[in-house]
Design a protein around this motif. Structure first.
Motif, short mmCIF file in Angstrom:
data_model
loop_
_atom_site.label_atom_id
_atom_site.label_comp_id
_atom_site.label_asym_id
_atom_site.label_seq_id
_atom_site.Cartn_x
_atom_site.Cartn_y
_atom_site.Cartn_z
N VAL A 125 0.82 -1.16 0.04
CA VAL A 125 -0.09 -0.08 0.04
C VAL A 125 0.83 1.17 0.08
CG1 VAL A 125 -1.86 1.18 1.23
CG2 VAL A 125 -1.75 -1.22 1.57
N ALA A 126 0.80 1.99 -1.13
CA ALA A 126 1.46 3.44 -1.01
C ALA A 126 0.96 4.15 -0.30
CB ALA A 126 2.00 3.79 -2.65
N SER B 37 -4.49 7.92 1.23
CA SER B 37 -3.87 6.87 1.66
C SER B 37 -4.01 6.25 3.13
CB SER B 37 -2.27 6.68 1.26
OG SER B 37 -1.70 7.88 1.87
N ALA B 38 -4.21 7.13 3.95
CA ALA B 38 -4.49 6.59 5.31
C ALA B 38 -5.82 6.02 5.09
CB ALA B 38 -4.44 7.96 6.24
N ILE C 183 1.44 -4.56 3.57
CA ILE C 183 2.81 -3.81 3.87
C ILE C 183 2.66 -2.30 3.35
CG2 ILE C 183 5.29 -3.62 3.80
CD1 ILE C 183 5.30 -6.59 3.31
N ALA C 184 2.88 -1.46 4.21
CA ALA C 184 2.66 0.06 3.57
C ALA C 184 4.27 0.74 3.47
CB ALA C 184 1.92 0.66 4.43
N GLY C 185 4.18 1.63 2.38
CA GLY C 185 5.62 2.28 2.30
C GLY C 185 5.24 3.64 1.72
N LEU D 262 -3.35 1.89 -4.43
CA LEU D 262 -2.93 3.25 -4.32
C LEU D 262 -4.53 3.95 -3.74
CD1 LEU D 262 -1.35 3.80 -7.86
CD2 LEU D 262 -0.39 3.37 -5.95
N GLY D 263 -4.04 4.96 -3.39
CA GLY D 263 -5.16 5.85 -2.64
C GLY D 263 -5.99 6.85 -3.38
N HIS D 264 -6.08 6.75 -4.66
CA HIS D 264 -6.87 7.78 -5.52
C HIS D 264 -8.16 7.68 -5.27
CE1 HIS D 264 -2.76 7.99 -7.65
NE2 HIS D 264 -3.15 7.34 -8.35
#
Ligand code: SF4
Ligand SMILES: [Zn+2]
Ligand SMILES: [Zn+2]
Length: 336
Positions: free
Chosen positions: A64-65, A72-73, A92-94, A182-184
């Motif tokens: 998860v970017a 993204s949160a 996994i987030a980065g 991605l959090g779009h």
């Protein structure tokens, strides 16, 4: 029904009688914080069922970017909520550190805090580690670069978007991700569709995430579970759930072409509610049409077969990838 809160007439939620937080012009619904959160979670779960293919009997790693911002949160919190219990899913987030003073350090801290609170492994990589100059340096070099290189982009985001994509791909590869999330949000997606259409860029419209059924060569398929959630609702959700989010805007964001499209989409949506949904449906219809042509045995959309960039091995349709081309241009300018 409406009630008085602090002397103001506040409409009541259409599912319970609590004061409403939001009136959804595009749906006619009126929702309190709790019911908005419930409806957002339901929409995301529905999108996940469509976009995320989990292989039976195998573990799926989702990278998860995250940026420290609200989108993204919310993405990470809902993914953990919906999929976290599954033993066959690893999340996994980065974050990519672009080197933007005053903006990246506090947002990086928010990203880290969020991961800690959700019990998610957190990884980072910086532009420096990737061999790119920091964005603050790139921004200073732009006037010189545009003067010395015809066609060099004049806005920081044009460089940053290309560099960040490499960073995200690098992190996803590092953790052997099967899928990248991605959090779009809906506004982002609608702006991108409008931008691509204004450019007549069919190729980019066809490459728009989600890539569930059409993985892009050499990269884990990207999913965008928030794509039907308007930006305002993502923000209200983040605040309602008290997620640690960074509110400041990147100092280089203003002036980017996306800002013009952002204003355009917002104005159109205010005049005709549902415009954002319509733009996204349009892109989906174009992608669907392409899939039907492929099924009928027609041509693939890609005009030339993808190759490996000789410098960094990323997949590119040119002799060198865009990131390496831009990296060289920046280095050149710095040496002058
Ligand atoms: S606004 Fe532009 S420069 Fe700033 S982080 Fe985003 S893409 Fe990079
Ligand atoms: Zn309610
Ligand atoms: Zn390259």
């Amino acid at each position: 029904m409406a009630g008085k809160v602090g002397g103001l007439d506040i409409p009541s939620c259409d599912s319970c009688n609590k004061p409403a937080l939001l009136e959804q012009a595009y749906s006619g619904r009126v929702l309190c914080g709790q019911h908005l959160a419930k409806s957002i979670r339901k929409k995301i779960a529905k999108e996940l069922r469509k976009q995320l293919i989990l292989k039976k009997g195998q573990e799926t790693t989702i990278f998860v970017a995250i940026s420290g911002g609200k989108d993204s949160a919310v993405l990470l919190e809902t993914l953990v909520d919906i999929l976290g219990v599954r033993p066959d899913v690893k999340i996994i987030a980065g974050t990519v550190d672009e080197g933007i003073d005053g903006y990246r350090p506090p947002s990086l801290k928010c990203a880290e805090d969020l991961c800690k609170s959700l019990g998610v492994e957190f990884i980072t990589i910086s532009y420096k580690e990737l061999g790119f100059e920091e964005m603050d340096t790139v921004a200073k070099l732009i006037p010189g670069m545009t003067k010395n290189n015809p066609g060099a982009p004049g806005m920081p985001c044009s460089y940053c978007g290309v560099f960040r994509r490499q960073g995200i791909n690098h992190l996803a590869k590092k953790v052997n991700a099967d899928v990248m999330a991605l959090g779009h949000n809906l506004d982002d997606m609608a702006q991108t569709v409008l931008m691509n259409m204004s450019n007549g860029d069919l190729e980019r419209t066809l490459r728009l995430a989600p890539h569930t059924n059409t993985p892009i060569d050499g990269l884990p398929p990207r999913i965008v579970p928030l794509r039907w959630i308007p930006e305002q609702e993502v923000h209200l959700y983040a605040v309602h759930k008290n997620l640690p989010i960074h509110h400041e805007e990147c100092p280089h964001a203003r002036g980017a072409l996306r800002w013009r499209h952002r204003e355009m989409v917002a104005t159109m949506e205010a005049d005709v509610p549902g415009t954002r949904h319509g733009l996204l449906r349009m892109a989906d219809n174009v992608k669907e049409l392409r899939n039907q042509i492929i099924e009928l045995g027609g041509h693939q959309s890609r005009p030339s077969p993808p190759k490996e960039c000789p410098v960094c091995s990323s997949i590119t349709s040119n002799d060198q990838c865009k990131a390496c081309e831009m990296r060289a241009m920046v280095k050149n300018e710095l040496a002058n």
